[in-house]
Every structure is written in C-alpha cells, then in structure tokens.
Motif scaffolding. Structure first.
Motif, PDB file in Angstrom:
ATOM      1  N   ALA A  98      74.918  21.044  29.142  1.00  0.00           N
ATOM      2  CA  ALA A  98      73.513  20.951  29.209  1.00  0.00           C
ATOM      3  C   ALA A  98      73.046  20.339  30.607  1.00  0.00           C
ATOM      4  N   SER A  99      73.812  20.295  31.637  1.00  0.00           N
ATOM      5  CA  SER A  99      73.290  19.867  33.118  1.00  0.00           C
ATOM      6  C   SER A  99      73.099  18.257  32.576  1.00  0.00           C
ATOM      7  N   GLN A 100      73.863  17.704  31.936  1.00  0.00           N
ATOM      8  CA  GLN A 100      73.386  16.283  31.630  1.00  0.00           C
ATOM      9  C   GLN A 100      73.537  15.407  33.190  1.00  0.00           C
ATOM     10  N   ASN A 101      72.799  14.480  33.326  1.00  0.00           N
ATOM     11  CA  ASN A 101      72.618  13.745  34.536  1.00  0.00           C
ATOM     12  C   ASN A 101      73.815  12.768  34.423  1.00  0.00           C
ATOM     13  N   VAL A 102      74.653  12.537  35.420  1.00  0.00           N
ATOM     14  CA  VAL A 102      75.795  11.664  35.393  1.00  0.00           C
ATOM     15  C   VAL A 102      75.193  10.358  35.652  1.00  0.00           C
ATOM     16  N   LEU A 103      75.443   9.532  34.966  1.00  0.00           N
ATOM     17  CA  LEU A 103      74.755   8.013  35.036  1.00  0.00           C
ATOM     18  C   LEU A 103      75.861   7.230  34.716  1.00  0.00           C
ATOM     19  N   PRO A 104      76.002   5.918  35.035  1.00  0.00           N
ATOM     20  CA  PRO A 104      77.123   5.095  34.822  1.00  0.00           C
ATOM     21  C   PRO A 104      77.048   4.628  33.238  1.00  0.00           C
ATOM     22  N   GLU A 105      75.909   4.664  32.612  1.00  0.00           N
ATOM     23  CA  GLU A 105      75.940   4.244  31.154  1.00  0.00           C
ATOM     24  C   GLU A 105      76.466   5.334  30.543  1.00  0.00           C
ATOM     25  N   ARG A 106      76.378   6.273  30.787  1.00  0.00           N
ATOM     26  CA  ARG A 106      77.027   7.700  29.926  1.00  0.00           C
ATOM     27  C   ARG A 106      78.434   7.805  30.513  1.00  0.00           C
ATOM     28  N   CYS A 107      78.812   7.433  31.553  1.00  0.00           N
ATOM     29  CA  CYS A 107      80.326   7.519  31.959  1.00  0.00           C
ATOM     30  C   CYS A 107      81.152   6.693  31.133  1.00  0.00           C
ATOM     31  N   LYS A 108      80.510   5.438  30.524  1.00  0.00           N
ATOM     32  CA  LYS A 108      81.188   4.734  29.854  1.00  0.00           C
ATOM     33  C   LYS A 108      81.477   5.298  28.432  1.00  0.00           C
ATOM     34  N   GLN A 109      80.935   6.245  28.149  1.00  0.00           N
ATOM     35  CA  GLN A 109      80.881   7.018  26.798  1.00  0.00           C
ATOM     36  C   GLN A 109      81.952   8.032  26.772  1.00  0.00           C
ATOM     37  N   VAL A 110      81.601   8.837  27.820  1.00  0.00           N
ATOM     38  CA  VAL A 110      82.120  10.067  27.735  1.00  0.00           C
ATOM     39  C   VAL A 110      83.103  10.444  29.176  1.00  0.00           C
ATOM     40  N   ALA A 111      83.802  11.546  29.467  1.00  0.00           N
ATOM     41  CA  ALA A 111      84.212  11.893  30.596  1.00  0.00           C
ATOM     42  C   ALA A 111      83.505  12.858  31.272  1.00  0.00           C
ATOM     43  N   PHE A 112      82.996  13.058  32.528  1.00  0.00           N
ATOM     44  CA  PHE A 112      82.222  14.094  33.006  1.00  0.00           C
ATOM     45  C   PHE A 112      83.052  14.898  34.137  1.00  0.00           C
ATOM     46  N   SER A 113      82.992  16.008  34.040  1.00  0.00           N
ATOM     47  CA  SER A 113      83.583  16.963  34.868  1.00  0.00           C
ATOM     48  C   SER A 113      83.165  16.748  36.323  1.00  0.00           C
ATOM     49  N   ARG A 114      83.482  17.597  37.348  1.00  0.00           N
ATOM     50  CA  ARG A 114      83.052  17.686  38.412  1.00  0.00           C
ATOM     51  C   ARG A 114      81.668  17.951  38.423  1.00  0.00           C
ATOM     52  N   VAL A 115      80.872  17.592  39.337  1.00  0.00           N
ATOM     53  CA  VAL A 115      79.227  18.097  39.555  1.00  0.00           C
ATOM     54  C   VAL A 115      79.241  19.322  39.561  1.00  0.00           C
ATOM     55  N   ASN A 116      78.315  19.896  38.645  1.00  0.00           N
ATOM     56  CA  ASN A 116      77.977  21.573  38.630  1.00  0.00           C
ATOM     57  C   ASN A 116      76.501  21.806  39.017  1.00  0.00           C
ATOM     58  N   SER A 117      75.703  20.834  39.056  1.00  0.00           N
ATOM     59  CA  SER A 117      74.318  21.094  39.418  1.00  0.00           C
ATOM     60  C   SER A 117      73.620  19.879  39.996  1.00  0.00           C
ATOM     61  N   SER A 118      72.576  20.297  40.698  1.00  0.00           N
ATOM     62  CA  SER A 118      71.917  19.176  41.185  1.00  0.00           C
ATOM     63  C   SER A 118      70.312  19.719  40.873  1.00  0.00           C
ATOM     64  N   TYR A 119      69.554  18.618  40.814  1.00  0.00           N
ATOM     65  CA  TYR A 119      68.027  18.946  40.564  1.00  0.00           C
ATOM     66  C   TYR A 119      67.357  17.828  40.967  1.00  0.00           C
ATOM     67  N   GLY A 120      66.162  18.136  41.529  1.00  0.00           N
ATOM     68  CA  GLY A 120      65.121  17.032  42.064  1.00  0.00           C
ATOM     69  C   GLY A 120      63.823  17.453  42.070  1.00  0.00           C
ATOM     70  N   GLU A 121      62.974  16.850  43.027  1.00  0.00           N
ATOM     71  CA  GLU A 121      61.557  17.214  43.225  1.00  0.00           C
ATOM     72  C   GLU A 121      61.423  18.367  44.163  1.00  0.00           C
ATOM     73  N   GLY A 122      60.394  18.709  44.331  1.00  0.00           N
ATOM     74  CA  GLY A 122      59.938  19.907  45.177  1.00  0.00           C
ATOM     75  C   GLY A 122      58.542  19.663  45.717  1.00  0.00           C
ATOM     76  N   LEU A 123      58.077  20.451  46.468  1.00  0.00           N
ATOM     77  CA  LEU A 123      56.534  20.636  47.096  1.00  0.00           C
ATOM     78  C   LEU A 123      56.213  22.011  46.902  1.00  0.00           C
ATOM     79  N   LEU A 124      55.107  22.418  46.600  1.00  0.00           N
ATOM     80  CA  LEU A 124      54.416  23.848  46.567  1.00  0.00           C
ATOM     81  C   LEU A 124      53.648  23.981  47.733  1.00  0.00           C
ATOM     82  N   VAL A 125      53.903  24.823  48.310  1.00  0.00           N
ATOM     83  CA  VAL A 125      52.768  24.721  49.851  1.00  0.00           C
ATOM     84  C   VAL A 125      52.100  26.360  49.820  1.00  0.00           C
ATOM     85  N   PRO A 126      51.092  26.401  50.706  1.00  0.00           N
ATOM     86  CA  PRO A 126      50.568  27.792  50.784  1.00  0.00           C
ATOM     87  C   PRO A 126      51.797  28.850  51.405  1.00  0.00           C
TER      88      PRO A 126
END
Length: 285
Positions: A98-126
C-alpha cells in the motif's frame, strides 16, 4: 491466480491459517501455496478496480516481484490502512502492498522492503511555467508572486513554516478552483500534493505541474514520503529474496514506467531510487 477478499476474518473462511506463515517459512509456503497480500484500496497507491482486478503503484510492482520469486498465487485482501500492520503482525496477511510511508515507529513493528516509491508536494503552474517557479522558495524570493492554497490544507503550514508572507498567499475553497485561479492570474502557482497536482494537470491543457520541483521543508525536514512493502520481522528469508528481486525490477524500465503511469514524477522516482530503508527507520529523511 488473483483472488480478492475483504474483512479481517476472511482468511480463515478460505482456509488460511490464522498463525503467522513464518512458522512454516513464508518463502517456501508462498511458492507452494500462495501468498496473502493486503491493500488499503487507495488510489493510486493500491486499489481494486470495478472489475475486481488490483492495481496501483505498489500492487503492480508486487505482482512483478512475486512472479520473479516463483510466487504466482496471490490472494488480495482489502483492509483499512490502519489495520495493515496489525494484520501483518497477526498473520492475517503476509505482505502489505500500500506504499506505506517508512517511519521509525512502524519499523519497530514490521520489516520494510527496499524503498519502492516516493511521493511529496507539488506546484501547479500555467502552461510553459512562464514565471519559472520550481519551489516554495521561488515564491518567497519574488514578492510579486501569489501562491494558491486550499483553506485549512497542510500546504499552508509548509508555506508559513518557510516564512512566505501572508500577502503572497491566496486561500481558495477547493482543488477545483485552482485552474480558474491560475487562468485568471489571481495566483501564479497552486500548492498541493504531487499526485493532486498530477490529476489537476490532466484536466486542462492550460496548466502543468512544475518540473523539476524542490520539496519544501517543514521543521527542518523534507515533506517527502517514502513507500515500501511491509512484512513480519521473522520472515527474514522472504525479505531477502523479495529485496533481491525488487532490486532487479527497479533496474528495469518497467519500474520507472509503472510509477510514472500512476502519477509520480521523475523526481519522485529518482528520490525512491536513492533513499535507503535503514536510514528512514533511523529517522533520516
């Protein structure tokens, strides 16, 4: 073979053990009996279509990786996002896609794979980006520019955190007002998540997303998120094999093409390629 079930108890109905698959060795079990993969039904991260098929940023890559591992029987389970990690830990699913964000508190509970995606902010312009805007800092450095933000959105916090004057911020009612505001020159750029900007850019040939784009920082850290697949910590052999095949998939055109197909930018793909899960679990960003 693809099967989709919903609800927490569905696995037991279909004969899946409630005990963690690691008791048998998930890698071997998945190759012989199949694997149960959880999604949160969120577009574009991982979702079920009206025809019952499953796709999205994470599932499309997961299917490719699992197939390369010799795992061809996939049973998809739709769960609320907040139940994915508990379901992994309890053995109700073997893998969260589900493209879960890798966070330290989550890493304490489960093992994460290699990073598969990244998503952030953006700007819409003319179209053509006539003011050459590629970051929040470009807005801050030019007092003549106006930045549109939906009232109450996180982007207002980001702008204020970067000390963009209130006189340069124009509050609008909804995402649907962004394109008219740009066309009327009421604003010079519109701030939203990268995927929201991508979807808006598809609606009109008169606008585009600003590329390249530099992510804003909030409290000194980038607002960018990094998604990965999660599994039980005890499934070490499975994690190793999964990461090996994921690395191969990420080296092929399929991976970048898949991520961009679902709206991620070239900068998003490059960011995912460069970030390490171990650093993210340690709090690095």
């Amino acid at each position: 073979m693809l099967k989709i079930i919903t609800g927490v108890a569905a696995g037991s109905v279909l004969g899946f053990s409630a005990l963690p698959a690691s008791a048998e060795g998930l890698l071997q079990k998945a190759r012989t009996q199949g694997i149960t993969v959880g999604i949160a039904n969120e577009i574009p991260y991982g979702f079920q279509n009206a025809n019952g098929s499953v796709e999205g940023i994470a599932p499309s890559v997961a299917k490719k990786v699992l197939n390369e591992m010799g795992i061809t029987k996939i049973q998809w389970k739709v769960l609320p996002f907040g139940q994915l990690i508990p379901a992994v830990k309890a053995g109700r699913i073997d893998l969260a896609s589900a493209s879960q964000n890798v966070l330290p508190e989550r890493c304490k509970q489960v093992a994460f794979s290699r990073v598969n995606s990244s998503y952030g902010e953006g700007l819409l312009v003319p179209k053509g980006n006539p003011k050459n805007i590629h970051s929040y800092m470009d807005i801050k450095n030019n007092p003549q520019l106006k930045l549109g933000i939906v009232t109450g959105a996180d982007q207002l916090n980001f702008a204020q955190g970067m000390n963009i004057p209130q006189s340069q911020i124009v509050l609008i009612r909804a995402n649907s007002d962004a394109i008219p505001a740009l066309q009327s020159h009421r604003i010079d750029a519109y701030a939203a998540t990268g995927l929201t900007v991508y979807e808006l850019a598809k609606k009109s040939p008169m606008v585009q997303r600003a590329e390249p784009f530099t992510q804003p920082k909030y409290h000194g850290k980038s607002t960018r998120s990094y998604g990965a697949f999660s599994m039980r910590k005890s499934d070490t052999a499975f994690l190793k094999a999964f990461n090996q095949e994921l690395a191969k998939v990420q080296a092929s055109p399929f991976w970048a093409n898949t991520l961009e197909h679902y709206g991620l930018s070239k900068e998003d793909v490059q960011a995912a390629r460069m970030q390490k899960t171990s650093a993210l679990c340690s709090g690095g960003r």
